[in-house]
Design an enzyme around this catalytic site. Structure first.
Site, PDB file in Angstrom:
ATOM      1  N   SER A  92       1.171  -1.413  -0.149  1.00 60.68           N
ATOM      2  CA  SER A  92       0.168  -0.329  -0.164  1.00 60.68           C
ATOM      3  C   SER A  92       0.979   1.019   0.027  1.00 60.68           C
ATOM      4  CB  SER A  92      -0.714  -0.162   1.411  1.00 60.68           C
ATOM      5  OG  SER A  92      -0.105   0.447   2.385  1.00 60.68           O
ATOM      6  N   LYS A  93       0.252   2.471  -0.290  1.00 62.60           N
ATOM      7  CA  LYS A  93       0.557   3.205  -0.335  1.00 62.60           C
ATOM      8  C   LYS A  93       1.921   3.672   0.718  1.00 62.60           C
ATOM      9  CE  LYS A  93      -1.069   6.111  -3.918  1.00 62.60           C
ATOM     10  NZ  LYS A  93       0.196   5.906  -4.438  1.00 62.60           N
ATOM     11  N   ARG A  94       1.509   3.400   2.046  1.00 63.66           N
ATOM     12  CA  ARG A  94       2.644   3.412   2.667  1.00 63.66           C
ATOM     13  C   ARG A  94       4.007   3.046   3.017  1.00 63.66           C
ATOM     14  NH1 ARG A  94       2.270  -0.576   6.642  1.00 63.66           N
ATOM     15  NH2 ARG A  94       0.963  -1.950   6.356  1.00 63.66           N
TER      16      ARG A  94
ATOM     17  N   GLY B  40       5.139   2.754  -0.617  1.00 61.26           N
ATOM     18  CA  GLY B  40       5.662   4.187  -1.538  1.00 61.26           C
ATOM     19  C   GLY B  40       5.022   3.620  -2.561  1.00 61.26           C
TER      20      GLY B  40
ATOM     21  N   GLU C 107       2.947   5.290 -11.046  1.00 66.27           N
ATOM     22  CA  GLU C 107       3.966   6.051 -10.798  1.00 66.27           C
ATOM     23  C   GLU C 107       4.812   5.340 -11.230  1.00 66.27           C
ATOM     24  OE1 GLU C 107       2.774   6.163  -6.045  1.00 66.27           O
ATOM     25  OE2 GLU C 107       1.977   3.911  -6.614  1.00 66.27           O
TER      26      GLU C 107
END
Ligand code: GLU
Length: 529
Positions: free
Chosen positions: A263-265, A267, A273
């Site tokens: 997940s986003k946390r 990276g 992206e």
């Protein structure tokens, strides 16, 4: 670009699908699910279908659908049937199939396999709290199960909001043989009657997916493990309709280094992206295929078609696959070294534009880039690191170089070399190739009596503005060729050229000072005798 050759016509009855919800960027975990479906279809001559599951009206959008499609195509995944490809079993967007869900809900209602439920959201919430308080699983209470069909119909006709719920059989074990996970068993005692059609007429996921997979003739459902608890509900629906279910393969989710879902946390998580950072499509696709699967003995670095030829669903591991950024970098480095120089040049353009070193490149600019980018690409993990390797070309400043105390100290100690270099270059023709550069170094050696590092390192400081980087006999000719861009052919930069009224060939690059200009500027900035 497409990493594989054009999709061949199907030659086997296998039909698989990727069914993204267009509610955000394509997550690399979902991209891997798409890839596994594609590899299976491609390797066994089956049909790959793209279906868009856009029944969550609030969160779905055509923009996200387009973004997902673009990412799939970018990775080289193409589909036989589906959105934008068409096909006999369409439409392939769930929002355009509402009539089919309605008709199938009516069928289940008519056979008493489904019923109308009038419970309000408040009521359901109160039931849920009560169940939790008593330590029971919070499944639907079954309050509306017993409402006679006629009475329910009259209430609906009178305008009372209702959902359609599936009547889950009591006390049954639903068992299936998952291709990846082996036997999976669920008791219907823990399954509350799921909503099939919401009060706004939109189908719930578990219903739409079964109607679609059945009508589209899907033979293998390959999806993320997060859907495994949906599968018994779906199997019960197949049974209620009298349809043969497909084979199911639930692949483990892609995890971060701490073994929680990526997940986003952690990276970057989306294909977009990685793409924007300068991961090559063939690298990302190859790497994603290696999470939880291996093409077997020997080389893991293989083009998509090779991977497809070796792919077997049975060989996909059940343990969680960790997203390994280092390994992705290794795969990307491999493909960066193989990539065609002009392709690398084009892919590097946005990264140089981000630094404001380039506006719109001309053909000459691209040819120039193609001659310098491979040397820079040989020592980076991703294209977004290339500007760092090409700073010596596009962002040279003698003053800035000398602001670094270590550079200044070294330059002070090498004044004679630097003075000789400035003089030598004023007189010499541009050092357009390796030979010309080496000849100039030879002359400087004779002039100064210095050799090796004592000679070459000051030259590097002066001509590239920094202590390390691309090999000098590549860097200096690149500087010289770059200095000719946007200037009359064959004539090196002269003071006052920039913006001067000259017949210049246009270039999108910021002017690149020649080696002679650099040496003069450095010598002057160093000051002193
Ligand atoms: N739309 C679902 C998802 O994106 C598809 C699940 C499935 O493949 O059945 O998770």
């Amino acid at each position: 670009m497409s990493a594989g050759s054009p999709i061949p016509d199907p030659r086997s009855p296998m039909r698989v699908r990727f069914a993204p919800s267009p509610t955000g960027q394509l997550h690399v975990g979902n991209a891997r699910t798409a890839l596994f479906n594609w590899l299976l279809a491609r390797g066994s001559g089956g049909t790959f279908i793209l279906r868009i599951e856009d029944t969550d009206v609030e969160r779905s959008s055509r923009e996200w659908e387009r973004a997902i499609i673009e990412d799939l195509r970018w990775m080289g995944l193409d589909w036989h049937e589906g959105v934008e490809a068409g096909g006999a079993r369409g439409p392939y967007r769930q929002s355009e199939r509402l009539h089919l869900y309605r008709a199938h809900a009516v069928e289940l209602l008519a056979h008493d396999r489904a019923y109308r439920c009038f419970c309000s959201a408040d009521q359901l919430e109160a039931d849920r709290r009560a169940a939790l308080a008593e330590g029971r699983p919070p499944k639907y209470s079954g309050r509306c199960r017993g409402i006679p069909r006629d009475a329910a119909r009259r209430r609906v006709e009178a305008g009372e909001p209702a959902v359609v719920r599936f009547r889950v059989p009591d006390r049954r074990d639903v068992v299936f043989d998952d291709v990846v996970r082996g036997e999976v068993r669920f008791s219907t005692d823990v399954i509350g009657d799921p909503v099939l059609v919401r009060s706004d007429g939109y189908p719930a996921y578990n219903f739409a997916v079964v109607v679609d997979d059945a009508l589209m003739g899907i033979t293998h459902v390959i999806r993320g493990e997060d859907h495994i608890s949906n599968t018994p509900r779906q199997l019960l629906l197949y049974e209620a309709f009298g349809w043969t279910p497909p084979a199911f393969a639930h692949v483990s989710l892609v995890m971060g280094p701490d073994h929680s879902p990526l997940s986003k946390r952690h990276g970057a998580t989306s294909v977009k992206e990685f793409r924007d950072r300068g991961c090559l499509p063939e690298a990302l696709a190859n790497y994603l295929a290696l999470i939880g699967w291996s093409p077997g003995e020997g080389n893991e670095l293989l083009p998509l078609d090779e991977l497809a030829a070796r792919f077997r669903l049975e060989d996909v591991g059940r343990s969680a696959g960790v997203f390994d950024v280092e390994k992705l970098a290794w795969v990307n480095r491999h493909y960066l070294k193989l990539a065609d120089p002009m392709r690398l040049a084009r892919l590097t353009v946005p990264h140089l534009q981000r630094e404001a070193w380039l506006s719109e490149p001309t053909d000459a600019d691209l040819n120039f880039l193609a001659s310098v980018v491979p040397a820079a690409a040989a020592s980076v993990d991703r294209l977004d690191q290339i500007p760092g390797r090409l700073r010596f070309l596009f962002d040279y400043s003698a003053r800035r170089a000398l602001d670094d105390p270590a550079v200044r100290a070294e330059a002070e100690g090498a004044r004679s070399v630097i003075a000789a270099l400035a003089e030598e270059l004023t007189a010499a023709a541009p050092l357009l190739d390796r030979e010309a550069f080496r000849a100039a170094v030879g002359r400087l050696r004779d002039r100064t009596g210095q050799k090796g590092r004592a000679l070459l390192h000051p030259i590097r400081l002066v001509l590239t503005g920094g202590p390390e980087g691309v090999e000098l006999d590549v860097a200096v000719p690149a500087v010289e060729r770059g200095a000719l861009l946007g200037r009359p052919k064959g004539r090196p930069l002269q003071t006052g050229d920039v913006g001067a009224d000259l017949q210049v060939r246009p270039s999108g690059f910021r002017p690149i000072p020649s080696a002679a200009d650099r040496a003069a500027a450095f010598h002057e900035a160093l000051g002193g005798p």
